[in-house]
Enzyme design. Structure first.
Site, PDB file in Angstrom:
ATOM      1  N   ILE A   9       0.825  -1.218   0.000  1.00 47.22           N
ATOM      2  CA  ILE A   9       0.000   0.000   0.000  1.00 47.22           C
ATOM      3  C   ILE A   9       0.858   1.267   0.000  1.00 47.22           C
ATOM      4  O   ILE A   9       0.416   2.314  -0.474  1.00 47.22           O
ATOM      5  CB  ILE A   9      -0.997  -0.030   1.186  1.00 47.22           C
ATOM      6  CG1 ILE A   9      -2.186   0.904   0.941  1.00 47.22           C
ATOM      7  CG2 ILE A   9      -0.309   0.295   2.513  1.00 47.22           C
ATOM      8  CD1 ILE A   9      -3.383   0.657   1.869  1.00 47.22           C
ATOM      9  N   ASN A  22      -2.527   1.940  15.663  1.00 48.72           N
ATOM     10  CA  ASN A  22      -2.978   1.619  17.024  1.00 48.72           C
ATOM     11  C   ASN A  22      -3.369   2.926  17.710  1.00 48.72           C
ATOM     12  O   ASN A  22      -3.183   4.008  17.150  1.00 48.72           O
ATOM     13  CB  ASN A  22      -1.904   0.840  17.794  1.00 48.72           C
ATOM     14  CG  ASN A  22      -0.580   1.563  17.801  1.00 48.72           C
ATOM     15  OD1 ASN A  22      -0.515   2.759  18.095  1.00 48.72           O
ATOM     16  ND2 ASN A  22       0.487   0.868  17.466  1.00 48.72           N
ATOM     17  N   ASP A  32       1.364  -0.624   9.496  1.00 47.20           N
ATOM     18  CA  ASP A  32       1.661   0.624  10.220  1.00 47.20           C
ATOM     19  C   ASP A  32       3.164   0.932  10.151  1.00 47.20           C
ATOM     20  O   ASP A  32       3.577   2.048   9.789  1.00 47.20           O
ATOM     21  CB  ASP A  32       1.206   0.431  11.675  1.00 47.20           C
ATOM     22  CG  ASP A  32       1.172   1.712  12.488  1.00 47.20           C
ATOM     23  OD1 ASP A  32       1.322   2.791  11.899  1.00 47.20           O
ATOM     24  OD2 ASP A  32       0.987   1.615  13.716  1.00 47.20           O
ATOM     25  N   GLY A 123      -4.401  -8.712  10.610  1.00 43.05           N
ATOM     26  CA  GLY A 123      -3.035  -9.170  10.865  1.00 43.05           C
ATOM     27  C   GLY A 123      -2.886  -9.535  12.329  1.00 43.05           C
ATOM     28  O   GLY A 123      -3.533 -10.471  12.826  1.00 43.05           O
TER      29      GLY A 123
HETATM   30  P1  ADP Z   1      -3.817  -5.062  12.442  1.00 38.97           P
HETATM   31  O1  ADP Z   1      -3.054  -4.748  13.694  1.00 38.97           O
HETATM   32  O2  ADP Z   1      -4.945  -4.071  12.196  1.00 38.97           O
HETATM   33  O3  ADP Z   1      -4.242  -6.483  12.366  1.00 38.97           O
HETATM   34  P2  ADP Z   1      -1.547  -5.538  10.603  1.00 38.97           P
HETATM   35  O4  ADP Z   1      -0.637  -4.498  10.037  1.00 38.97           O
HETATM   36  O5  ADP Z   1      -0.980  -6.552  11.532  1.00 38.97           O
HETATM   37  O6  ADP Z   1      -2.766  -4.714  11.260  1.00 38.97           O
HETATM   38  O7  ADP Z   1      -2.247  -6.294   9.414  1.00 38.97           O
HETATM   39  C1  ADP Z   1      -3.257  -5.744   8.601  1.00 38.97           C
HETATM   40  C2  ADP Z   1      -3.097  -6.233   7.179  1.00 38.97           C
HETATM   41  O8  ADP Z   1      -2.081  -5.451   6.521  1.00 38.97           O
HETATM   42  C3  ADP Z   1      -2.671  -7.685   7.029  1.00 38.97           C
HETATM   43  O9  ADP Z   1      -3.455  -8.271   6.007  1.00 38.97           O
HETATM   44  C4  ADP Z   1      -1.208  -7.570   6.574  1.00 38.97           C
HETATM   45  O10 ADP Z   1      -0.819  -8.666   5.781  1.00 38.97           O
HETATM   46  C5  ADP Z   1      -1.291  -6.314   5.733  1.00 38.97           C
HETATM   47  N1  ADP Z   1      -0.033  -5.612   5.399  1.00 38.97           N
HETATM   48  C6  ADP Z   1       1.177  -5.634   6.026  1.00 38.97           C
HETATM   49  N2  ADP Z   1       2.058  -4.829   5.381  1.00 38.97           N
HETATM   50  C7  ADP Z   1       1.380  -4.290   4.318  1.00 38.97           C
HETATM   51  C8  ADP Z   1       1.721  -3.386   3.243  1.00 38.97           C
HETATM   52  N3  ADP Z   1       2.940  -2.861   3.138  1.00 38.97           N
HETATM   53  N4  ADP Z   1       0.756  -3.069   2.344  1.00 38.97           N
HETATM   54  C9  ADP Z   1      -0.491  -3.577   2.435  1.00 38.97           C
HETATM   55  N5  ADP Z   1      -0.877  -4.420   3.410  1.00 38.97           N
HETATM   56  C10 ADP Z   1       0.043  -4.778   4.328  1.00 38.97           C
END
Ligand code: ADP
Length: 170
Positions: A9, A22, A32, A123
């Protein structure tokens, strides 16, 4: 219009990307961490300036805040805090729906015509992707009925997540 892609993203040149942040809004793991690394130190500083609503909380679960995108190709970052999933009986669906609604409302207020979402809460926060994607597609579809000129991109990190979204959007 809804678009479903697989990718990072932080690379998208859209009006706004949504961050699965968060409550402290000072960075973390997953998407994040990737957004903060790509946007640079200024994003951290902007988040730090976002007022706390109570100690340690700049954005309560289900709400959204906006900052510039700084070094990102995206103009804005919309930070939203998804629910930590327990078993679905603790208001998680309503809180996740609020994330999408509040992020979209903030994007619209700021004139955004292209908005990309990661799979919020699925995630580290443990929300089952099938359930989360249904909520995401429902809320975005409702928003698009009144904002037909907006493009919403579901930016999935994995092929599997992408297939789940594709099965819900025809
Ligand atoms: P949360 O704490 O809300 O669960 P996470 O970051 O752990 O957030 O995960 C949310 C989603 O973002 C997961 O599907 C993860 O695979 C995805 N994700 C991680 N890095 C990226 C990125 N660079 N671009 C898009 N999605 C990502």
């Amino acid at each position: 219009m809804i678009k479903i892609i697989q990718g990072d993203i932080t690379t998208l040149a859209v009006d706004a990307i949504v961050n699965a942040a968060n409550q402290a809004m000072l960075g973390g793991g997953g998407v994040d961490g990737a957004i903060h690394r790509a946007a640079g130190r200024e994003l951290f500083e902007a988040c730090l300036k976002t007022p706390e609503v109570r100690p340690g909380v700049r954005c309560p679960t289900g709400e959204a805040r906006i900052t510039p995108g700084f070094k990102l190709p995206a103009k804005f970052v919309i930070h939203t805090v998804g629910p930590v999933y327990r078993d679905g009986q603790y208001g998680e669906p309503e809180k996740l729906a609020a994330c999408y609604r509040n992020s979209l409302a903030l994007a619209a207020e700021n004139g955004c015509k292209s908005i990309a979402f990661p799979c919020i809460s699925t995630g580290v926060y443990g929300y089952p992707i099938e359930d989360a994607a249904k909520i995401a597609v429902r809320e975005v579809s409702t928003f698009l009925e009144s904002h037909p000129d907006v493009e919403v991109i579901f930016c999935c990190f994995s092929e599997r997540d992408k297939r789940v979204y594709e099965s819900l959007v025809r």
